[in-house]
Design an enzyme around this catalytic site. Structure first.
Site, PDB file in Angstrom:
ATOM      1  N   CYS A 176       0.892  -1.184   0.000  1.00 11.52           N
ATOM      2  CA  CYS A 176       0.000   0.000   0.000  1.00 11.52           C
ATOM      3  C   CYS A 176       0.911   1.209   0.000  1.00 11.52           C
ATOM      4  CB  CYS A 176      -0.856   0.035   1.265  1.00 11.52           C
ATOM      5  SG  CYS A 176      -2.224  -1.086   1.269  1.00 11.52           S
ATOM      6  N   ALA A 177       1.566   1.468  -1.106  1.00  9.03           N
ATOM      7  CA  ALA A 177       2.747   2.338  -1.065  1.00  9.03           C
ATOM      8  C   ALA A 177       2.464   3.832  -1.193  1.00  9.03           C
ATOM      9  CB  ALA A 177       3.722   1.912  -2.153  1.00  9.03           C
ATOM     10  N   GLU A 195       0.535   0.035  -5.454  1.00  4.67           N
ATOM     11  CA  GLU A 195      -0.464   1.007  -4.996  1.00  4.67           C
ATOM     12  C   GLU A 195      -1.664   0.911  -5.929  1.00  4.67           C
ATOM     13  OE1 GLU A 195      -1.264   3.500  -2.666  1.00  4.67           O
ATOM     14  OE2 GLU A 195      -2.942   3.896  -4.026  1.00  4.67           O
ATOM     15  N   CYS A 217      -2.070   4.470  10.499  1.00  8.72           N
ATOM     16  CA  CYS A 217      -1.867   5.753  11.185  1.00  8.72           C
ATOM     17  C   CYS A 217      -3.123   6.067  11.980  1.00  8.72           C
ATOM     18  CB  CYS A 217      -1.462   6.876  10.234  1.00  8.72           C
ATOM     19  SG  CYS A 217      -2.713   7.291   9.042  1.00  8.72           S
TER      20      CYS A 217
HETATM   21  C1  LIG Z   1      -2.028   4.756   4.567  1.00  7.82           C
HETATM   22  S1  LIG Z   1      -1.772   4.944   2.890  1.00  7.82           S
HETATM   23  C2  LIG Z   1      -0.133   4.355   2.700  1.00  7.82           C
HETATM   24  C3  LIG Z   1       0.915   5.400   3.032  1.00  7.82           C
HETATM   25  C4  LIG Z   1       2.285   5.021   2.497  1.00  7.82           C
HETATM   26  N1  LIG Z   1       2.728   3.756   3.036  1.00  7.82           N
HETATM   27  C5  LIG Z   1       3.337   6.079   2.778  1.00  7.82           C
HETATM   28  O1  LIG Z   1       4.076   5.942   3.764  1.00  7.82           O
HETATM   29  O2  LIG Z   1       3.419   7.043   2.009  1.00  7.82           O
HETATM   30  C6  LIG Z   1      -2.681   3.639   2.199  1.00  7.82           C
HETATM   31  C7  LIG Z   1      -2.593   3.553   0.691  1.00  7.82           C
HETATM   32  O3  LIG Z   1      -3.219   2.332   0.284  1.00  7.82           O
HETATM   33  C8  LIG Z   1      -3.838   2.548  -0.965  1.00  7.82           C
HETATM   34  N2  LIG Z   1      -4.825   1.467  -1.168  1.00  7.82           N
HETATM   35  C9  LIG Z   1      -6.125   1.439  -0.841  1.00  7.82           C
HETATM   36  N3  LIG Z   1      -6.680   0.263  -1.182  1.00  7.82           N
HETATM   37  C10 LIG Z   1      -5.699  -0.478  -1.733  1.00  7.82           C
HETATM   38  C11 LIG Z   1      -5.645  -1.767  -2.298  1.00  7.82           C
HETATM   39  N4  LIG Z   1      -6.739  -2.550  -2.365  1.00  7.82           N
HETATM   40  N5  LIG Z   1      -4.479  -2.204  -2.790  1.00  7.82           N
HETATM   41  C12 LIG Z   1      -3.373  -1.419  -2.760  1.00  7.82           C
HETATM   42  N6  LIG Z   1      -3.358  -0.169  -2.237  1.00  7.82           N
HETATM   43  C13 LIG Z   1      -4.513   0.284  -1.732  1.00  7.82           C
HETATM   44  C14 LIG Z   1      -4.420   3.937  -0.825  1.00  7.82           C
HETATM   45  O4  LIG Z   1      -4.666   4.482  -2.103  1.00  7.82           O
HETATM   46  C15 LIG Z   1      -3.316   4.652  -0.068  1.00  7.82           C
HETATM   47  O5  LIG Z   1      -2.423   5.260  -0.970  1.00  7.82           O
END
Ligand SMILES: C[S@@+](CC[C@H](N)C(=O)[O-])C[C@H]1O[C@@H](n2cnc3c(N)ncnc32)[C@H](O)[C@@H]1O
Length: 472
Positions: free
Chosen positions: A288-289, A313, A409
């Site tokens: 989930c980048a 992502e 978070c």
């Molecule tokens: C909490 S953020 C991650 C923050 C990131 N790790 C950083 O440090 O910059 C969660 C991310 O997961 C993505 N996301 C949501 N559903 C997802 C999925 N099914 N598969 C992959 N990514 C997903 C969102 O778009 C979002 O960018």
């Protein structure tokens, strides 16, 4: 002959055009955008400030005041609503939203800043004359004069229910958090009144800006050589900007060798990278980048070990941000747009996996002043299946002997321990690793094996991390 002359139209002072104060106008415009369009203050405000600077006659101090007025008004909305409600003779929901915005802005100036009373009232009435008209400006004047009759402590004594009668309601009004959020934070934090009060107070303070020196690309020593930069607290790669410091003024940030990153996020990546492994350490996954903060640190750490990072992502535009954050990484990496619940990669093919799942963000309330009022308890139900599905993917993606980091978070127990406990019940071949020794020098990490960071204890966002080893 009869007298045909008219009565003078007004008997009072001659009409005076209201004065436009660019700071209050911008603050009002930003509040309206947040209220009307569900905009984010941190996105809507910078272009307004830029436009005002381009027009001239608007300097850095004006920008700082406009920012403080918007952020302070939004953060303290719960408290100010209680005060304003005590000063108007109808329910707040019957007050027009733009009028309420002017009243909140004025109340913040009166109760939350050092702006003198007469200046706060007259600036608000002038703003009301410009944006609401003279009639409603009179109402604003009357209400703010009542607000000005007491200071914040005096008002809190009048409008907050006594702590002994209803502790959560009391804290909710005094510290301006929705009651359900107070309750959830307290459940996770545990302890008595002092701790939760410190946490809620920290949520209302502006967080420091923290930078990360991406390993192999820049160093803390290099960043410390810059103006207004001081050492970080816990991460060996962190520095902090002192008051007034601008990330854009730091050369290493401008060319991507360093970045803006909360120390809590750095610690999550560092703990995952430090977890002991049985066997090879060559392939890492960030599932989930977006937007790429942790991925950039992980990629740099992986490069030092000759490992590669796959950063996935779901949202293509956020995958683009990840690619930007990783550009120039000295080691191998790949960025893909992929849904982590239907992964395109082979199961069991990674040595380390980070799943930093989408969540309510209740651990980052300091950064998003309006977020606490937008979130609803129902949001938790929306995230729950996705968080479980993504952790399941993480466990399937890591090889036996490898390690998964599950991060949020948010400190809400429904998003942290409940998710991990559920998955561990379904996965007999996985066990929790004690994450605390992997964060050397960081105090107050609780009973483990997972860790919860806190703004009031660590100066970080309230990041949660569970480290899970796949054993079979
Ligand atoms: C909490 S953020 C991650 C923050 C990131 N790790 C950083 O440090 O910059 C969660 C991310 O997961 C993505 N996301 C949501 N559903 C997802 C999925 N099914 N598969 C992959 N990514 C997903 C969102 O778009 C979002 O960018």
């Amino acid at each position: 002959m009869s007298d045909t002359s008219r009565r003078p139209r007004t008997t009072g002072k001659p009409y005076r055009r209201p004065k436009k104060d660019p700071v209050r106008m911008i603050a009002f415009e930003a509040l309206r955008a947040v209220d009307e369009r569900d905009a984010y203050a941190n996105l809507v405000l910078p272009p307004l400030l830029r436009k005002a600077r381009e027009k001239g006659d608007f300097d850095a101090r004006d920008a700082a005041l406009a920012t403080e007025l918007v952020y302070g008004t939004l953060r303290r909305q719960g408290t100010y609503d209680a005060v304003i409600a005590a000063c108007v003779d109808r329910p707040l929901r019957e007050v027009d939203p733009p009028v309420l915005d002017v009243l909140s802005l004025g109340t913040h100036q009166l109760l939350g800043t050092r702006i003198p009373t007469h200046a706060a009232v007259s600036a608000s009435v002038e703003l009301a004359r410009v944006v609401l008209g003279d009639g409603r400006a009179k109402f604003v004047n009357a209400v703010l004069r009542k607000v000005a009759q007491d200071d914040l402590d005096g008002w809190l004594a009048k409008v907050a229910p006594p702590y002994d009668e209803d502790p959560e309601d009391h804290l909710s009004v005094v510290h301006s958090h929705p009651r359900w959020v107070v309750s959830a934070l307290w459940d996770s934090l545990g302890g008595g009144r002092a701790g939760i009060e410190e946490l809620l107070t920290a949520d209302n303070e502006r967080p420091e800006v923290t930078l990360v020196a991406r390993p192999g690309r820049s160093t803390v020593e290099e960043l410390l050589g810059e103006e207004a930069v001081v050492a970080g607290r816990w991460s060996p790669y962190a520095v902090r900007l002192s008051e007034g410091g601008e990330p854009g003024a730091v050369e290493a940030v401008r060319d991507g060798r360093a970045g803006v990153q909360d120390e809590g996020s750095q610690l999550v990546a560092l703990a995952l990278a430090a977890a002991p492994l049985d066997g090879p350490d060559e392939k890492w996954l960030d599932g989930c980048a977006g937007p790429g903060g942790k991925a950039a640190l992980l990629a740099a750490l992986a490069a030092e070990r000759g490992a590669m990072l796959l950063a996935a992502e779901k949202q293509p535009h956020r995958a683009g941000l990840v690619a930007k954050a990783l550009a120039g990484n000295p080691g191998p990496y790949q960025v893909i747009a992929a849904d982590g619940t239907r992964p395109p990669w082979q199961p069991g093919s990674f040595d380390r996996v980070l799943m930093d799942v989408p969540c309510t963000g209740l651990g980052a309330l300091r950064r998003r002043p309006e977020a606490r009022w937008r979130r609803r308890p129902e949001d938790l139900e929306g995230f729950a299946p996705l968080q479980r599905a993504l952790l399941r993917t993480a466990l399937e993606s890591v090889r036996v002997g490898g390690v998964v980091g599950y991060a949020t978070c948010s400190p809400h127990l429904a998003e942290t321990r409940a998710v991990v406990d559920d998955l561990l019940k379904q996965w007999p071949g996985a066990e929790l690793i004690d994450a605390r020794p992997l964060l050397p020098g960081v105090p107050d990490l609780g009973d483990g094996p997972d860790v919860q960071l806190w703004p009031h204890l660590h100066g970080t966002d309230a990041m949660y991390l569970a480290l899970i080893r796949r054993t079979g």
